[in-house]
Design a protein around this motif. Structure first.
Motif: not given
Length: 246
Positions: A22-23, A26-27, A29-30, A65, A69, A230
């Protein structure tokens, strides 16, 4: 960095990604969000987005996913607005470090960067202080396996436009010019190869070997904290281990 050190870093990231997918997503996705806002949501037009999608796939990010994004970044689904900031500095004994971040609060990120570097024997520098010691390269890592013919892989990579291929103990490292990365990646993907990692990276021209145990511990801790923060997307450095520790 030597083949051993690079492979250790890749395995470390893979182990973390298995435990903290998940982490990692997230990275990624950014990174997609920043790239979309810079060049648009169409990878056929935005070549950097093509590269980031390839990197996301190498990190096992599902296609749906990735698509979500892209839609989120293009405003279809809303979302936070992230800014890309690159920090440069020095670790213990002058190891060169580049940290790429994506943040919605640059004061928070800058404060944490200073804290991490100061705490573990380094210091933040000014923009450009170490980046001249690195080259931007496409780097594709293929883990060694019995069903891979080394000569065939090299021929296919070079014919696709790769600059060279290094044969290490546990993996093959294919290097490309940044503009040729996606073409080489796509050709090898179509031929059925899977990747331990793939992306456009900052590759050190030379390495710094740490001999003092305390420096090695501090450098390990600095990288660990940076990668776990993060706001951090990528960490590049020119640290290498002495041969007797490999």
């Amino acid at each position: 960095m030597s083949g051993h050190s690079k492979w250790s870093n890749i395995k470390h990231r893979k182990e973390k990604s298995d435990a903290q997918k998940g982490k990692i997503f997230t990275k990624m996705g950014r990174e997609i969000a920043i790239t979309v806002r810079q060049g648009g949501p169409d990878p056929a037009v935005n070549s950097k987005l093509k590269d980031v999608i390839a990197k996301a796939k190498a990190n096992n990010m599902p296609n749906d996913t990735i698509e979500r994004s892209i839609k989120k970044a293009s405003g279809e689904l809303g979302g936070a607005n992230y800014e890309e900031i690159v920090y440069e500095g020095y670790g213990p004994s002058g190891v060169a470090v580049i940290v790429e971040t994506a943040t919605d609060n640059k004061n928070r990120t800058a404060g944490e960067m200073r804290h991490f570097f100061d705490k573990y024997g380094g210091n933040l520098g000014t923009s450009g202080c170490v980046s001249f010691m690195f080259d931007k390269k496409g780097v594709i890592i293929v883990e060694k396996a019995d069903d891979i013919d080394e000569d065939e892989l090299m021929m296919e990579a070079l014919e696709a436009g790769a600059e060279d291929m290094a044969v290490e103990e546990d993996f093959y490292e294919i290097n490309t010019a940044p503009d040729d990365f996606h073409k080489v990646y796509s050709v090898l993907e179509e031929k059925g190869y899977t990747f331990a990692s793939a992306g456009v990276e900052m590759v050190p021209q030379t390495t710094t070997v740490l001999e003092i145990e305390d420096d090695i511990k501090k450098m390990n801790k600095l990288i660990e904290l940076l990668e776990d923060f993060d706001d951090v997307q990528n960490v590049y450095h020119n640290w290498d281990m002495p041969e007797d520790r490999e």
